[in-house]
Design an enzyme around this catalytic site. Structure first.
Site, PDB file in Angstrom:
ATOM      1  N   GLU A   1      29.915  66.611 -19.861  1.00 40.59           N
ATOM      2  CA  GLU A   1      28.852  66.985 -20.785  1.00 40.59           C
ATOM      3  C   GLU A   1      28.517  65.881 -21.776  1.00 40.59           C
ATOM      4  OE1 GLU A   1      29.907  70.793 -22.386  1.00 40.59           O
ATOM      5  OE2 GLU A   1      29.690  71.777 -20.437  1.00 40.59           O
TER       6      GLU A   1
ATOM      7  N   ASP B   1      35.171  75.219 -28.129  1.00 43.55           N
ATOM      8  CA  ASP B   1      35.135  76.071 -26.942  1.00 43.55           C
ATOM      9  C   ASP B   1      36.511  75.971 -26.314  1.00 43.55           C
ATOM     10  OD1 ASP B   1      34.836  77.408 -24.585  1.00 43.55           O
ATOM     11  OD2 ASP B   1      33.316  76.074 -23.728  1.00 43.55           O
TER      12      ASP B   1
ATOM     13  N   LYS C   1      23.931  81.885 -20.534  1.00 46.89           N
ATOM     14  CA  LYS C   1      23.801  80.920 -19.440  1.00 46.89           C
ATOM     15  C   LYS C   1      22.958  81.559 -18.343  1.00 46.89           C
ATOM     16  CE  LYS C   1      28.183  78.450 -20.162  1.00 46.89           C
ATOM     17  NZ  LYS C   1      29.582  78.281 -19.692  1.00 46.89           N
TER      18      LYS C   1
ATOM     19  N   ARG D   1      25.074  74.140 -18.505  1.00 47.70           N
ATOM     20  CA  ARG D   1      26.312  74.177 -17.741  1.00 47.70           C
ATOM     21  C   ARG D   1      26.814  72.746 -17.597  1.00 47.70           C
ATOM     22  NH1 ARG D   1      27.565  79.356 -15.593  1.00 47.70           N
ATOM     23  NH2 ARG D   1      29.660  78.461 -15.711  1.00 47.70           N
ATOM     24  N   SER D   2      28.062  72.603 -17.163  1.00 53.37           N
ATOM     25  CA  SER D   2      28.606  71.251 -17.026  1.00 53.37           C
ATOM     26  C   SER D   2      27.924  70.478 -15.902  1.00 53.37           C
ATOM     27  CB  SER D   2      30.117  71.305 -16.799  1.00 53.37           C
ATOM     28  OG  SER D   2      30.429  72.157 -15.723  1.00 53.37           O
TER      29      SER D   2
END
Length: 427
Positions: free
Chosen positions: A205, A242, A337, A366-367
């Site tokens: 990310e 997170d 998401k 999202r990653s």
């Protein structure tokens, strides 16, 4: 009527070099909409199903030709001729066509690609920017970004068990300035790491992925970078975590292997509370395992009035699960998401449910991402107030920040930036 006359699905690559689904939707007028879907690394067990081919001879089994075929056959046959402006009807048509609770037959990556592409085509047809198409005249609030400057867990190959260490520019006067705050801290952190001989390689990310001796050491590096960049931690820039705790939950305990610690839910909550006391942390995501609702209840009772407690794997953008959490007093925020649920209509329903309950809704990437910036428009169109879209590097992350900068410019004087007010769930 903005009739859909053609739909084309295709396989493209995401930011990790894995296949994902892209879709083009053509309307009778000649207007076209295009969208690409993201993919996650750490996923909740109750997410909608991302359909993969499973052929180990091709992309290590991660191909999406089955999902693409579903778009080009079944889905296309069902939605051709429908009015693109009837988003809810179109999404319901695909949900019914799939016939499962988790979109496991057609694939959420197929339904979402079509849902997003149709919205883009309809917005273009109506002459509106996408955020305005989503939100009408009410969409004018830019989101506070939660910028992931240090990566760990499933997003990096290092000693950190927690997945994301974020900076949150709550004291910035505008989104443009918030981006500047974040970029300057990012560069200050890079200089600090480089000067100490610590790797400045980045994770999925865009944040740095250093191997440091503890999670608190990572937090202290960020605080040092905030100070070096000339900002005041806690006042201008707050912190967020997170934990992605489902990733290090083993046999009923929370196992921080990087620190050689095995903790009960109570002891893990104590550690998080200690960090909140010591550092300007205002948001903790997935602080407990998705199935540890007793742990979540404990954490919410302990920190729920002081800290935003975000459910990601916990709620998976699903209104049924979110409603259960609201009823039981679990968490006070939901991560949104779009690929966890598989259509825009269901995404907007989750955002609305959260707001009605006094929960915040954090729009998230999202990653595994693409250049698609739809989530930026969703954040503004729904006045969500917060967005997570990575660090200040990698063009797949910057694409969302740049789109938000364009939206802020387009809104002009009516653009607002909520700052700390975006955390209305805190007492």
């Amino acid at each position: 009527m903005s009739a859909i006359v053609d739909i084309v699905g295709r396989e493209i690559l995401d930011s990790r070099g894995n296949p994902t689904v892209e879709c083009d939707v053509l309307l009778e007028s000649g207007t076209m909409g295009r969208a690409a879907v993201p993919s996650g690394a750490s996923t909740g067990s109750r997410e909608a199903i991302e359909l993969r081919d499973g052929d180990k001879k091709r992309y290590l089994g991660k191909g999406v030709l089955k999902a693409v075929e579903n778009i080009n056959t079944e889905i296309s046959e069902s939605v051709l001729g429908l009015d693109a402006s009837e988003q809810a009807f179109l999404d319901r048509t695909m949900i019914d066509l799939d016939g499962t609770d988790n979109k496991g037959r057609l694939g959420a990556n197929a339904t979402l690609a079509v849902s997003m592409a149709v919205a883009r085509a309809a917005a273009e047809e109506s002459g509106l920017p996408l955020y305005r198409y989503f939100g009408g005249m009410g969409g004018m609030q830019l989101p506070v970004p939660m910028m992931n400057v240090i990566n760990g867990g499933a997003h990096a190959n290092n000693s950190l068990d927690l997945q994301e260490f974020m900076i949150i520019p709550v004291g910035a006067p505008s989104f443009r300035e918030a981006v500047r705050y974040g970029a300057e801290v990012f560069h200050a952190l890079k200089k600090i790491l480089g000067d100490r001989g610590i790797s400045t390689a980045v994770g999925d990310e865009g944040g740095f992925a250093p191997s440091v001796e503890s999670h608190e050491a990572a937090i202290q590096l960020i605080l040092e970078a905030i100070d070096k960049a000339g900002f005041v931690a806690g006042e201008q820039i707050a912190l967020g975590l997170d934990c992605a705790a489902s990733e290090f939950y083993k046999d009923g305990n929370y196992v921080l292997s990087g620190e050689n610690l095995t903790l009960s839910a109570g002891n893990w909550a104590d550690m998080l509370a200690t960090w909140v006391d010591k550092y300007p942390i205002i948001s903790i995501e997935d602080g407990m395992h998705e199935g540890d609702w007793d742990g979540w209840k404990l954490l919410t009772e302990r920190l729920g009035k002081r800290v935003q407690l975000v459910g990601d794997d916990l709620f998976v953008t699903n209104t049924k699960i979110l409603q259960e959490g609201i009823d039981k007093g679990i968490a006070n925020s939901i991560l949104i998401k779009i690929n966890q649920i598989g259509t825009l209509t269901e995404t907007f329903a989750a955002i609305e449910m959260a707001k009605r309950a006094g929960y915040t809704a954090v729009i998230s990437h999202r990653s595994g991402e693409t250049e698609d910036s739809t989530i930026a428009d969703i954040a503004v169109g729904t006045n969500a107030g917060q967005i997570k879209t990575g660090s200040l590097s990698r063009s797949d992350r910057i694409a969302k920040y740049n789109q938000l900068l364009r939206i802020e410019e387009d809104l002009g004087d009516i653009a607002s930036y909520p700052g700390r007010g975006a955390f209305y769930n805190l007492k």
